[in-house]
Each structure stands twice: as structure tokens, then as C-alpha cells.
Write an enzyme that holds these catalytic residues in place. Structure first.
Site, mmCIF file in Angstrom:
data_model
loop_
_atom_site.group_PDB
_atom_site.id
_atom_site.type_symbol
_atom_site.label_atom_id
_atom_site.label_comp_id
_atom_site.label_asym_id
_atom_site.label_seq_id
_atom_site.Cartn_x
_atom_site.Cartn_y
_atom_site.Cartn_z
ATOM 1 N N TYR A 44 0.833 -1.203 0.000
ATOM 2 C CA TYR A 44 0.000 0.000 0.000
ATOM 3 C C TYR A 44 0.867 1.252 0.000
ATOM 4 O O TYR A 44 1.495 1.566 -0.995
ATOM 5 C CB TYR A 44 -0.980 -0.045 1.175
ATOM 6 C CG TYR A 44 -2.088 0.975 1.028
ATOM 7 C CD1 TYR A 44 -2.870 1.005 -0.127
ATOM 8 C CD2 TYR A 44 -2.332 1.911 2.014
ATOM 9 C CE1 TYR A 44 -3.867 1.953 -0.284
ATOM 10 C CE2 TYR A 44 -3.334 2.858 1.875
ATOM 11 C CZ TYR A 44 -4.097 2.876 0.725
ATOM 12 O OH TYR A 44 -5.076 3.810 0.577
ATOM 13 N N LYS A 99 -21.078 -18.937 -11.123
ATOM 14 C CA LYS A 99 -20.328 -18.795 -12.371
ATOM 15 C C LYS A 99 -18.872 -18.424 -12.077
ATOM 16 O O LYS A 99 -17.939 -18.941 -12.713
ATOM 17 C CB LYS A 99 -20.977 -17.704 -13.226
ATOM 18 C CG LYS A 99 -20.454 -17.620 -14.650
ATOM 19 C CD LYS A 99 -21.077 -18.704 -15.512
ATOM 20 C CE LYS A 99 -20.717 -18.520 -16.960
ATOM 21 N NZ LYS A 99 -21.651 -19.182 -17.866
ATOM 22 N N GLU A 141 -24.447 -12.554 -18.302
ATOM 23 C CA GLU A 141 -25.153 -13.785 -17.947
ATOM 24 C C GLU A 141 -26.605 -13.484 -17.573
ATOM 25 O O GLU A 141 -26.885 -12.479 -16.899
ATOM 26 C CB GLU A 141 -24.455 -14.439 -16.753
ATOM 27 C CG GLU A 141 -24.857 -15.857 -16.489
ATOM 28 C CD GLU A 141 -24.083 -16.839 -17.364
ATOM 29 O OE1 GLU A 141 -24.480 -18.003 -17.425
ATOM 30 O OE2 GLU A 141 -23.066 -16.423 -17.957
ATOM 31 N N ASP A 142 -27.497 -14.353 -18.003
ATOM 32 C CA ASP A 142 -28.908 -14.312 -17.583
ATOM 33 C C ASP A 142 -29.535 -12.928 -17.791
ATOM 34 O O ASP A 142 -30.221 -12.389 -16.904
ATOM 35 C CB ASP A 142 -29.036 -14.731 -16.112
ATOM 36 C CG ASP A 142 -28.789 -16.224 -15.920
ATOM 37 O OD1 ASP A 142 -28.585 -16.915 -16.931
ATOM 38 O OD2 ASP A 142 -28.807 -16.694 -14.768
#
Length: 761
Positions: A44, A99, A141-142
Site C-alpha cells: 500500500y 459462475k 449472464e442471464d
């Protein structure tokens, strides 16, 4: 909680699966050490400023200094969830997390699911456009048609990373591969065939487009929707349907199917009738891909045609059209060359690669992963198995090359053979071991006793074992107690697993006679002693069932210590002739599988016993499809430092050298030397250094401590201990094993019962 229509689990189990431990299915882990102040400074502030400036100067370096190059966003608005309809963005999250898990499992691609709460395609496009720079690719998707077309087309136009709507293109790639092979088998030319596509949704249109790009003439494809044939001049067609309209006199599916060579169904159950099938051309190709029920079943087709080549979307029939064969590997190849898009050339290359892979002879290691069957290219094998481990090296390489050849790759691969080897290393073959075992035992059903039938996890495991068709479970316990447990875990109807106990006087007498005959001389037991053992101990009962042929195998443990169960089992069953008994654990960590023994039986094995453990371990590891590489591990490496225990281990190695064994081995060596390739340079004379997959431990204490620490503290999966050398296929689950762990051991017992000759010396 009501039981769902599926017979594999209850609603409660599905919810428990998603909620236990950490809710959901994915988590984010650091790929860099974060233990010291210096680590934090590099990760960081102030160290992070250096890559920040480098990316500001050259955005392409984001692939070098961040996770972008292996990161895919899985995106939905929930408007078409798994055929369940528009349930909203938040409801789609479990599917999108799933997924993301598949991306990691099959192609080692990191994914983050992002659900966009909007039904406005322009708003979705704008949202994705604004965060897309964080990712190497976008998987849609979908999302319902026609919005999915609008969103994908616009994003492809404005973004310089791959955008892929899997519902469309994943299905299209697998279906096209199947078509290529079906045509090859039937002796037909892709340029001459007549194709009928039933359905006009996203998948159907993507399949049709890829068929055309692969060589099917536009004029030879008839598309049919709910209103009938899509023909030129039909009113009310949108721009996407219009692109598939043909000049034709046909108006119905029944008319269009006459003389057709190919039927592709992406529609609904029952759409294709047997009378329609009769009218198709010789050697018809029928892809009935509606889910969960196809347009026509293979059985119905075979009633009227014996020359058809058939594929469906279901796993219980040959030739499953499954997107898992496509999308992970297409993205893998695209990411590895930093492709700007996934174009038609890349999709065609993927389909061709899948088709060609199916025609290759299936090697032994793939047979093991696929459950013991060796498929052969033909009518029932035109698509490779989802779990074929060759997919990871074949498809990405083809996609990457197509990206390079078509000019959309920003990074070039010079040596594709090296690249394929690197791809193979991304996935470990152990990922397919249990799948292979389960595939095998489904075809060779065995009766497996679950000795601790009143235990909830054991009961769940037995139910799942039966419902997954892995074999025939038998429960040992009191019927009233088991029925009570069934209600507690959500199964309160149609429970038909056999329950046995000592109330069965016929079996009880049989087992008492068996034990008395065995134990009266060995242990000096009286008949009443044997009767007490059979009546009062479930492990004794289960072991007698297997020994007397009333079951093929058993799994016990979970409710008591391993040693207590082992003592009971070995009262009834002796060691396999010529072998030593020991525990072998399969440990999967960071993409590598190792087998550790002895983890549970022999406290301080002698040198001779260590050698025998190595020989038996190698036999088992071969059975699982691995090439055994044995390391005898110690606190020392090749005698440094030299101690009494080191001498003990070195003697075991010398014993093996004088035996005719067919596997590589070496020792003594420390575990890091055995497993870490960095040490190869220091010890070039040893083929085992850095390559070991079997660790023979100097004692049970070190073995048990090692694998239990890894299991408890690391990102590690452990299967076992597998009880090796016992004269019957019985496995002992460790105390407080999960349902999945018990199922795995039951599956191993069923597998061993069929592939091991327990009478062989």
C-alpha cells in the site's frame, strides 16, 4: 422446509450449503504476503505509488502490476435467471457467484460477480463502461433478449476487452463442435445440409450465426419461433429475427422439418414429435437442447429412427451440450494474449478444437478422470466430457492463436507447446478424481453400509449417496431414532433407504457364527461374547455385513476416534494378504496433490514397513491416475544431519532399491525439498526433488500432525484417511467429518469393492 422437486437435496440443505461457514461461495485472498510492516509498505503506502505511476504512464502495464489480466467480471441484471424469469438483480447473485466459482475451478480465472439493478439497457451499458477498465474481460449472464443483444453489441463497440454473453456464445460453440463431428460421422457436407432451428432466443440466434460462420449457407437455415417460421415479409419481426428470415414457403415447424438434415432445438419440451422425426433426411442430426426437458427424448427418437445422431442439454444422456466445455477456456485463451475482443474467428477456432479433441484417442489418465470408461468417437461421443482434463490445454491455445491471427491480441505467444504445458499446470488432475470415481460407481452400483446411521452428517451422506445414484446405501441404527433424525434434517417423506440392526435375528445369528468361528481360537472369545459384540456395536455389525457378503463395502467413524473404529474393524477383518495396513491421505493444496502416509495406523513403522507402505501407496496412487513419485521425508536431507531416525529412513530407501518396483523414489529429504522445484538445482542427481506426490512419513505422529495442520490452517482439501491394506473395502471417517467427506469415503469404498481383488495375494 418443503422438499424440492429434485431428489438430490432438500431446500434446507441448499440453503445450508450457501450459508455455512462464510455465507456465499466466493472470497478474496491476498496473493502477496501481508505479515510484516515492510509487506504493508510495499502493498500500500508508499510502495504502491510506483506501479500507480507506471500505469499512469502506460495503461498497458496494468496487466503487469495488477490482477486485471486474470480477472473477469460476471454480470447480470437478473432478467432471465436460469429459466426462472425476471427475479431481479439481487436474486441473480447466487448464480453469478456460482459462475465465478466455475471460472476458477475449470480455468484458474479469478472472477467477481456484479449485479446491476436496472432493466434499462443503456444504464447497464453505461455502468459496465465505467468500471470495465478494472477487468480483463466481461461475462454477461442471464440477461433477457433482446436487451442482451443491445448490451453486448454496444459494449463490444466501446470497450477494448472481451465481452461475452455466455448464454449465447457458449452454447453456440459447443453446439457447433457437435455439428462438425455429427456431419463427419454421417458423411454430410456443411455446405449442403438443411438446418431447422426451433427457437429464436439469444442462444438460438448465436448458434445460427456460428453455424453460418462455420460454413452453413444462409439460405439453408430455417428458424422457427412461437409464431411459426421466420420468413421474409413476415410482419412484426425485430432486427435480430429479420437477419435470419429466409425466402421460403414453409410456415410451420412440421412443414420445415421435411427432409431436414439437422434439427436444433432451443425451445420447449415436446416441440418435436416422432412424426416430424420420421420426415427428416437420412442420418438426421437432432440436437434437442431445451432444459430441463428436451424437445423430444432420445428414447422417442430411437422408436422411429435408428440412424439419428442425438445430443441434449442433459447429463444423463450421451453428448451433453454443456457450456462448461466452452466459456472458461475461451476466456483463458483470450486473457492470455490480452485480446481486445472475442471475435467470430476465436469462436470458430474453439468449436474446431473441441471437435478435433473428441476424435483423438482417449489416454489412460483421461479414462481415469472420466470414471473408467474409454469413449470412442462415434454417434454417442461427439462432444468431450466436461471433466476431460485435456480441455484446459487444447481450447485456450486454439483461441489464443485465432486472436493473434485475426489481429486482436496485444500479447503474442511464441512457443505454443510450452504454453500448453503451462496451461496443464494450472489445474491439478485431483480435481477430477472424485468425479471419475463417482462416474465409475454409478455404472457399477454397490451396496455400502453407513455404520453410524443415527448421526446427522452420516444420514445426510447416505441420502445424498442414494439420490446421486452413487450406489445403494444401508443404514445401521434404530429405525425410530433414524426417522427422528430424518425429520430434523428436512427429509420427512418418501424415505426408502434400508435400515438394519440387531433386531434382525437371522442376520444376527449369521454374524455371530461368523465371528465365533474366527475369534474362538484367535482371541479366545465365547459365542456369547461374539453375540454381545454383534448386538452392541454398529462397527462390528457393519464389518460383518461386508465380510459375510451382505454388503460390498462400508464407511464408519465420524462419531468416535479413528483408533476406536479401527480396533473394531480389525477385530472382524484381517489385513489383505501380503500387505501392510496404513492410512493414506490425499491432500490438495495450491493446485498440487500429494498423498501422505502413514497417517493413522502404524505409530513407528520399521524400515521394512516404510518400504511396504511406499509400495502400497504407489499402487493406490496409480489407481487414481497419477504417476507415483515417492519421497521418504525427514527432518534431514540426504543424511544431513545424520541421526538414528535418518538411518532408519535411509535403510527403507535401500530396501526399495533391492526390490523390483516400477516407480521412482528417493530420500531421506525434508518436505520442502520434496515439493519445491527451487531445490532441483541443489540436488540435480535426484528425480524426486521438487516432484514428489507421495510423502512417506517417518511416523504416524508426524504424518497426522502435518496433514491436520494443513487442513486446519491452510486452503487445503483432504480426502481420507483411506484405509489401505485392509482385507475388505471399509473406510473410516475421522471424528466430526462433514457430509461431503463421508460421501467421498463411501465412494472410495464402492470403487475399491469393484476394482481391487481382495482375495489376491
Amino acid at each position: 422446509m418443503k422438499k424440492t422437486k429434485t431428489d438430490h437435496y432438500t431446500d434446507k440443505e441448499a440453503l445450508d450449503f450457501h450459508s455455512k461457514n462464510k455465507p456465499g461461495k466466493i472470497e478474496i485472498n491476498s496473493s502477496k504476503p501481508m505479515t510484516t510492516k515492510r509487506d504493508l509498505a510495499l502493498a500500500y503506502s508508499p510502495g504502491v505509488a510506483v506501479p500507480v505511476q507506471a500505469i499512469a504512464d502506460d495503461p498497458e502495464t496494468a496487466y503487469d502490476y495488477t490482477s486485471k489480466g486474470n480477472l473477469v467480471a460476471v454480470i447480470s441484471n437478473g432478467s432471465a435467471i436460469l429459466g426462472m424469469g425476471n427475479l431481479g438483480a439481487l436474486a441473480s447473485k447466487p448464480v453469478m457467484e456460482g459462475k465465478a466459482v466455475l471460472f476458477k475451478r475449470f480455468a484458474d480465472i479469478d472472477s467477481i460477480d456484479l449485479e446491476i439493478d436496472s432493466q434499462d439497457p443503456n444504464e447497464i451499458i453505461n455502468s459496465i463502461k465505467n468500471f470495465a477498465c478494472s477487468f480483463g474481460g466481461i461475462n454477461l449472464e442471464d440477461i433477457a433478449a433482446p436487451d442482451c443483444f443491445v448490451i453486448e453489441d454496444k459494449l463490444k463497440e466501446i470497450l477494448d476487452i472481451p465481452v461475452f454473453h455466455d448464454d449465447q456464445h457458449g452454447t453456440a460453440i459447443i453446439t457447433t463442435a457437435a455439428l462438425i463431428n455429427a456431419l463427419n460421422i454421417s458423411g454430410k457436407s456443411i455446405n449442403d445440409i438443411k438446418v431447422v432451428v426451433n427457437g429464436a432466443g439469444a442462444s438460438a440466434m448465436a448458434c445460427t450465426n456460428l453455424f453460418k460462420n462455420s460454413g452453413v449457407p444462409q439460405k439453408n437455415i430455417i428458424m422457427v419461433d412461437r409464431s411459426g417460421v421466420i420468413y421474409r415479409g413476415r410482419k412484426g419481426l425485430n432486427q435480430w429475427k429479420s437477419s435470419h428470415a429466409n425466402e421460403t414457403k414453409f410456415r410451420t415447424l412440421d412443414e420445415a422439418i421435411n427432409g431436414a438434415d439437422v434439427f436444433l432445438g432451443l425451445s420447449a419440451k415436446g416441440a418435436l414429435s416422432k412424426s416430424m422425426v420420421k420426415k427428416m433426411a437420412k442420418n438426421p442430426i437432432i440436437f434437442a437442447c431445451a432444459n430441463p426437458d428436451p424437445e423430444i427424448t432420445p428414447e422417442e427418437i430411437m422408436e422411429v429412427r435408428d440412424d439419428a445422431i442425438i445430443a441434449t442439454g442433459r447429463s444423463d444422456y450421451p453428448n451433453q451440450v454443456n457450456n462448461l466445455i466452452g466459456f472458461p477456456y475461451v476466456f483463458r485463451g483470450a486473457l492470455d494474449v490480452r485480446a481486445k475482443t472475442i471475435n467470430e474467428e476465436m469462436k470458430v477456432a474453439a468449436a474446431d478444437a473441441i471437435a478435433k479433441l473428441t476424435r483423438e484417442d482417449v489416454p489412460d489418465e483421461v479414462v481415469a478422470a472420466m470414471g473408467g470408461d474409454r469413449p470412442h468417437y462415434g454417434k454417442d461421443y461427439i462432444i468431450p466430457s466436461t471433466f476431460d482434463p485435456r480441455l484446459i490445454s487444447v481450447i485456450p491455445a486454439a483461441v489464443a492463436k485465432a486472436a493473434m491471427d485475426s489481429g486482436v491480441a496485444r500479447k503474442h505467444i511464441d512457443d505454443f507447446e510450452t504454453y500448453k504445458e503451462q496451461l496443464k499446470q494450472r489445474l491439478n488432475p485431483s480435481l477430477t478424481i472424485m468425479q471419475g470415481i463417482n462416474s465409475y460407481i454409478k455404472k457399477n452400483q454397490k451396496r455400502i453400509v453407513f455404520a453410524d446411521g443415527e448421526d446427522k452428517n452420516t444420514l445426510k451422506a447416505a441420502i445424498a449417496f442414494k439420490n446421486s445414484k452413487l450406489g445403494v446405501p444401508i443404514l445401521v441404527g434404530k429405525k425410530e431414532k433414524i426417522k427422528e433424525r430424518i425429520k430434523e434434517i428436512g427429509y420427512n417423506e418418501n424415505f426408502d433407504i434400508e435400515i438394519v440392526n440387531s433386531e434382525d435375528t437371522k442376520k444376527r445369528k449369521k454374524y455371530v457364527n461368523f465371528l465365533f468361528e474366527k475369534m474362538q481360537r484367535e482371541q479366545g472369545l465365547l459365542e456369547r461374547d461374539c453375540d454381545r459384540l454383534v448386538r452392541n456395536d454398529r462397527v462390528i455389525w457393519a464389518s460383518c455385513m461386508v465380510s459375510c457378503g451382505d454388503a460390498d463395502g462400508a464407511v464408519t467413524g465420524n462419531t468416535r476416534r479413528f483408533g476406536a473404529s479401527f480396533d473394531k474393524v480389525t477385530q472382524v477383518i484381517d489385513a489383505r494378504p501380503g500387505e501392510i495396513m496404513f492410512g493414506l491421505n490425499m491432500v490438495v493444496a495450491k493446485g498440487k496433490t500429494i498423498f501422505v502416509g502413514d497417517t493413522s495406523v502404524n505409530e513407528y513403522p520399521s524400515s521394512e514397513e516404510l518400504a511396504e507402505i511406499a509400495i502400497s501407496s504407489a499402487r493406490v496412487v496409480k489407481m487414481f491416475g497419477f504417476v507415483p513419485k515417492v519421497a521418504f521425508v525427514s527432518h534431514s536431507t540426504f543424511g544431513q544431519p545424520l541421526t538414528s531416525r535418518t538411518k532408519h529412513i535411509k535403510k527403507a530407501v535401500e530396501i526399495l532399491k533391492h526390490k523390483s518396483v516400477d516407480f521412482d523414489f528417493d530420500g531421506d529429504m525434508q518436505p520442502d525439498v520434496a515439493l519445491n522445484e527451487e531445490y532441483k538445482e541443489l540436488y540435480p542427481f535426484s528425480s524426486i526433488v521438487g516432484n514428489a506426490n507421495i510423502l512417506i512419513m517417518p511416523g504416524q505422529h508426524s504424518a497426522a500432525i502435518s496433514y491436520k495442520m494443513m487442513k486446519s490452517l491452510g486452503d487445503t482439501k483432504v480426502i481420507g484417511p483411506l484405509l489401505i491394506g485392509l482385507g475388505q473395502p471399509i473406510e473410516i471417517a475421522p471424528l466430526r467429518s462433514s457430509t461431503s467427506e463421508i460421501i467421498n469415503l463411501a465412494s472410495v469404498a464402492a470403487y475399491s469393492a469393484d476394482v481391487i481383488d481382495y482375495k489376491k495375494n
